[in-house]
Design a protein around this motif. Structure first.
Motif, PDB file in Angstrom:
ATOM      1  N   PRO A  90      35.144  28.690  26.653  1.00  9.55           N
ATOM      2  CA  PRO A  90      34.635  29.384  27.468  1.00  9.55           C
ATOM      3  C   PRO A  90      33.182  29.593  28.482  1.00  9.55           C
ATOM      4  O   PRO A  90      32.849  29.290  29.078  1.00  9.55           O
ATOM      5  N   GLU A  91      32.506  28.405  27.464  1.00  7.23           N
ATOM      6  CA  GLU A  91      30.683  27.802  27.678  1.00  7.23           C
ATOM      7  C   GLU A  91      31.464  27.340  29.114  1.00  7.23           C
ATOM      8  O   GLU A  91      30.369  26.765  30.454  1.00  7.23           O
ATOM      9  N   LEU A  92      32.528  26.352  28.995  1.00  9.99           N
ATOM     10  CA  LEU A  92      32.828  25.436  30.178  1.00  9.99           C
ATOM     11  C   LEU A  92      33.498  25.655  31.294  1.00  9.99           C
ATOM     12  O   LEU A  92      32.500  25.506  32.290  1.00  9.99           O
ATOM     13  N   SER A  93      34.201  26.592  31.336  1.00  6.17           N
ATOM     14  CA  SER A  93      34.767  27.288  32.245  1.00  6.17           C
ATOM     15  C   SER A  93      33.385  28.526  33.203  1.00  6.17           C
ATOM     16  O   SER A  93      33.977  28.601  34.211  1.00  6.17           O
ATOM     17  N   ALA A  94      32.698  29.146  31.790  1.00  7.60           N
ATOM     18  CA  ALA A  94      31.751  29.680  32.845  1.00  7.60           C
ATOM     19  C   ALA A  94      30.353  28.744  33.515  1.00  7.60           C
ATOM     20  O   ALA A  94      30.298  29.313  34.822  1.00  7.60           O
ATOM     21  N   ARG A  95      30.154  28.124  33.036  1.00  5.59           N
ATOM     22  CA  ARG A  95      29.150  27.064  33.022  1.00  5.59           C
ATOM     23  C   ARG A  95      29.757  26.061  34.768  1.00  5.59           C
ATOM     24  O   ARG A  95      28.854  25.679  35.997  1.00  5.59           O
ATOM     25  N   PHE A  96      31.570  25.621  35.191  1.00  3.90           N
ATOM     26  CA  PHE A  96      31.260  24.813  36.001  1.00  3.90           C
ATOM     27  C   PHE A  96      33.330  25.877  36.407  1.00  3.90           C
ATOM     28  O   PHE A  96      33.807  25.747  36.412  1.00  3.90           O
ATOM     29  N   PRO A  97      32.591  26.747  37.202  1.00  9.13           N
ATOM     30  CA  PRO A  97      34.077  27.657  37.534  1.00  9.13           C
ATOM     31  C   PRO A  97      35.104  27.136  37.740  1.00  9.13           C
ATOM     32  O   PRO A  97      35.960  27.356  38.131  1.00  9.13           O
ATOM     33  N   LEU A  98      34.814  25.692  38.636  1.00  6.12           N
ATOM     34  CA  LEU A  98      35.693  24.694  39.542  1.00  6.12           C
ATOM     35  C   LEU A  98      36.784  24.350  37.991  1.00  6.12           C
ATOM     36  O   LEU A  98      38.248  23.949  38.653  1.00  6.12           O
ATOM     37  N   ILE A  99      35.997  23.814  37.091  1.00  3.05           N
ATOM     38  CA  ILE A  99      36.716  23.561  36.242  1.00  3.05           C
ATOM     39  C   ILE A  99      38.498  24.829  36.319  1.00  3.05           C
ATOM     40  O   ILE A  99      39.594  24.442  35.501  1.00  3.05           O
ATOM     41  N   LEU A 109      33.199  18.759  41.174  1.00  6.74           N
ATOM     42  CA  LEU A 109      32.424  18.187  40.547  1.00  6.74           C
ATOM     43  C   LEU A 109      31.596  17.292  41.300  1.00  6.74           C
ATOM     44  O   LEU A 109      31.308  16.440  41.781  1.00  6.74           O
ATOM     45  N   GLN A 110      30.241  17.608  40.684  1.00  3.22           N
ATOM     46  CA  GLN A 110      28.981  16.590  41.579  1.00  3.22           C
ATOM     47  C   GLN A 110      28.569  16.165  40.332  1.00  3.22           C
ATOM     48  O   GLN A 110      29.143  16.652  38.756  1.00  3.22           O
ATOM     49  N   ARG A 111      28.239  14.759  40.048  1.00  6.15           N
ATOM     50  CA  ARG A 111      28.166  13.258  39.620  1.00  6.15           C
ATOM     51  C   ARG A 111      27.005  14.563  38.542  1.00  6.15           C
ATOM     52  O   ARG A 111      27.259  13.915  37.541  1.00  6.15           O
TER      53      ARG A 111
END
Length: 233
Positions: A114-123, A18-20
């Motif tokens: 669900p929102e975090l994993s969708a917005r940041f697939p790497l998580i 993830l970027q800063r």
């Protein structure tokens, strides 16, 4: 609540890649919590309200069987994600998490998964990689419980903890948090009497040294031989 610094999670396995700016967005919905040693972070079958990343300390994950026996499933180390019931499609926690030492954790509401994993697939990718590794570890332990003698199981459990948390000292490699013989028994499906007898014998052989809630592996090679049943006595 003061704004959390991205340096808290930069480089931790759940957030690798993830970027800063992305880290800052992830942290904006987190809160920092402290738990004293032996405090429950969450309870088995309780509503899974949050998921966590351990910033400092060690966490003991314990399951209670239908018969009321306690089994230590694993220990969580710094930088690991835990309590991720939402990622498993659960609404309750499958086990109890207890602070093995004083701990600092970051917590996010499970409803945000669900929102975090969708917005940041790497998580999501990193989290499911962790789940996969833990599932493989669980399979390994099931095989050990089914096929190995108690001595091998105890040796394997100590070696796992040494690899995960070992700290080099003048006397050997110390498991870097308080652990009792009862804890080891609950990790290996053994009785306290059997674990005490084994550790006492290994102390006489100078393979380990155990004291009040401390275990030091003095001769890792011979402990490996015990785990592989290649050394008598």
């Amino acid at each position: 609540m003061p704004k959390l610094d991205t340096s808290l999670i930069a480089g931790l396995p759940p957030f690798e890649g993830l970027q800063r700016e992305e880290l800052a967005q992830v942290l904006s919905s987190a809160r920092s919590l402290r738990f004293a040693r032996e405090a429950a972070i969450f309870e088995q079958e309780a509503e899974a309200h949050s998921f966590f990343v351990l910033l400092d300390g060690y966490v003991r994950v314990v399951r209670t069987t239908p018969e009321g026996e306690q089994v230590i499933v694993r220990y969580i180390s710094e930088g690991e994600v835990f309590g991720i019931a939402a990622a498993l499609g659960r609404t309750t926690y499958p086990a109890t998490a207890i602070a093995a030492v004083d701990c600092v954790v970051l917590a996010w509401p499970s409803a945000l998964w669900p929102e975090l994993s969708a917005r940041f697939p790497l998580i999501g990718v990193n989290t499911y990689k962790t789940v996969g590794n833990r599932l493989q570890d669980a399979h390994t332990r099931v095989v050990e419980m089914s096929t190995e003698q108690v001595e091998q199981r105890v040796a394997h459990a100590l070696l796992r903890l040494v690899r995960q948390t070992g700290r080099q000292t003048d006397e050997g490699i110390e498991i870097d948090f308080p652990i009792t013989r009862q804890d080891i028994a609950e990790m290996t499906g053994a009785t306290l009497h059997t674990v005490s007898r084994l550790l006492s014998a290994w102390e006489e052989q100078e393979i380990v040294r155990s004291g009040r809630k401390r275990v030091i592996v003095r001769d890792p090679h011979r402990l490996v031989l015990k785990a592989e049943s290649r050394e008598d006595g």
